[in-house]
Design a protein around this motif. Structure first.
Motif, PDB file in Angstrom:
ATOM      1  N   GLN A   2      37.044  35.691  39.811  1.00  0.00           N
ATOM      2  CA  GLN A   2      37.335  35.291  38.136  1.00  0.00           C
ATOM      3  C   GLN A   2      38.945  35.375  38.344  1.00  0.00           C
ATOM      4  O   GLN A   2      39.792  34.951  37.717  1.00  0.00           O
ATOM      5  CB  GLN A   2      37.797  37.030  37.277  1.00  0.00           C
ATOM      6  CG  GLN A   2      36.418  36.825  36.914  1.00  0.00           C
ATOM      7  CD  GLN A   2      35.828  36.535  35.959  1.00  0.00           C
ATOM      8  OE1 GLN A   2      37.159  35.954  34.419  1.00  0.00           O
ATOM      9  NE2 GLN A   2      34.158  35.120  35.765  1.00  0.00           N
ATOM     10  N   GLU A   9      41.346  32.807  36.542  1.00  0.00           N
ATOM     11  CA  GLU A   9      42.395  33.179  35.616  1.00  0.00           C
ATOM     12  C   GLU A   9      44.337  32.644  36.519  1.00  0.00           C
ATOM     13  O   GLU A   9      44.758  31.843  35.035  1.00  0.00           O
ATOM     14  CB  GLU A   9      42.572  34.507  35.495  1.00  0.00           C
ATOM     15  CG  GLU A   9      41.706  35.327  34.611  1.00  0.00           C
ATOM     16  CD  GLU A   9      41.817  34.762  33.137  1.00  0.00           C
ATOM     17  OE1 GLU A   9      42.714  33.926  32.695  1.00  0.00           O
ATOM     18  OE2 GLU A   9      40.537  34.853  32.595  1.00  0.00           O
ATOM     19  N   GLU A  38      49.773  33.877  28.038  1.00  0.00           N
ATOM     20  CA  GLU A  38      48.588  35.004  28.567  1.00  0.00           C
ATOM     21  C   GLU A  38      47.503  34.969  29.090  1.00  0.00           C
ATOM     22  O   GLU A  38      47.536  36.124  30.041  1.00  0.00           O
ATOM     23  CB  GLU A  38      47.771  34.929  27.334  1.00  0.00           C
ATOM     24  CG  GLU A  38      46.815  35.432  26.489  1.00  0.00           C
ATOM     25  CD  GLU A  38      47.005  36.907  25.844  1.00  0.00           C
ATOM     26  OE1 GLU A  38      46.287  37.560  25.958  1.00  0.00           O
ATOM     27  OE2 GLU A  38      48.288  37.044  25.470  1.00  0.00           O
ATOM     28  N   LYS A  39      47.224  34.038  30.388  1.00  0.00           N
ATOM     29  CA  LYS A  39      46.401  33.579  31.189  1.00  0.00           C
ATOM     30  C   LYS A  39      46.810  34.929  32.340  1.00  0.00           C
ATOM     31  O   LYS A  39      45.758  35.526  33.517  1.00  0.00           O
ATOM     32  CB  LYS A  39      46.069  32.863  31.677  1.00  0.00           C
ATOM     33  CG  LYS A  39      45.655  31.807  30.723  1.00  0.00           C
ATOM     34  CD  LYS A  39      43.948  31.945  30.646  1.00  0.00           C
ATOM     35  CE  LYS A  39      43.175  31.879  29.607  1.00  0.00           C
ATOM     36  NZ  LYS A  39      41.420  31.620  29.516  1.00  0.00           N
ATOM     37  N   HIS A  42      45.467  37.933  31.404  1.00  0.00           N
ATOM     38  CA  HIS A  42      44.324  38.090  32.767  1.00  0.00           C
ATOM     39  C   HIS A  42      44.518  39.125  33.867  1.00  0.00           C
ATOM     40  O   HIS A  42      43.690  39.632  34.186  1.00  0.00           O
ATOM     41  CB  HIS A  42      43.705  37.418  32.587  1.00  0.00           C
ATOM     42  CG  HIS A  42      43.888  36.416  30.374  1.00  0.00           C
ATOM     43  ND1 HIS A  42      42.942  35.822  29.770  1.00  0.00           N
ATOM     44  CD2 HIS A  42      43.873  37.828  29.449  1.00  0.00           C
ATOM     45  CE1 HIS A  42      42.848  35.645  28.854  1.00  0.00           C
ATOM     46  NE2 HIS A  42      43.427  37.583  28.367  1.00  0.00           N
TER      47      HIS A  42
END
Length: 70
Positions: A2, A9, A38-39, A42
């Motif tokens: 992830q 991300e 925004e990423k 994350h």
């Protein structure tokens, strides 16, 4: 995966933020900046979760769980 895999991300945020420089439309540039930012948020969330799950583990517990290579 992830965090830094090809579909993670980090890769997604870098693609959005780098593509913003190739556009000549101010609105598209603003949207790509917002999505890339925004990423990056994350990434912070994933790092916080990993930290919270592992902060009180000893090295022996990490090795016994099978996650020592990570």
């Amino acid at each position: 995966s992830q965090y830094g895999g090809p579909d993670g991300e980090a890769g997604a945020s870098m693609r959005y933020l780098s593509q913003r420089y190739a556009t000549h439309n101010d609105q598209v540039e603003a949207v790509l900046t917002d999505i890339g930012t925004e990423k990056l948020g994350h990434l912070e969330m994933v790092a916080t979760i990993v930290h919270q799950l592992t902060r009180n583990l000893s090295m022996e517990e990490i090795e016994a769980s099978g996650f020592a290579p990570y």
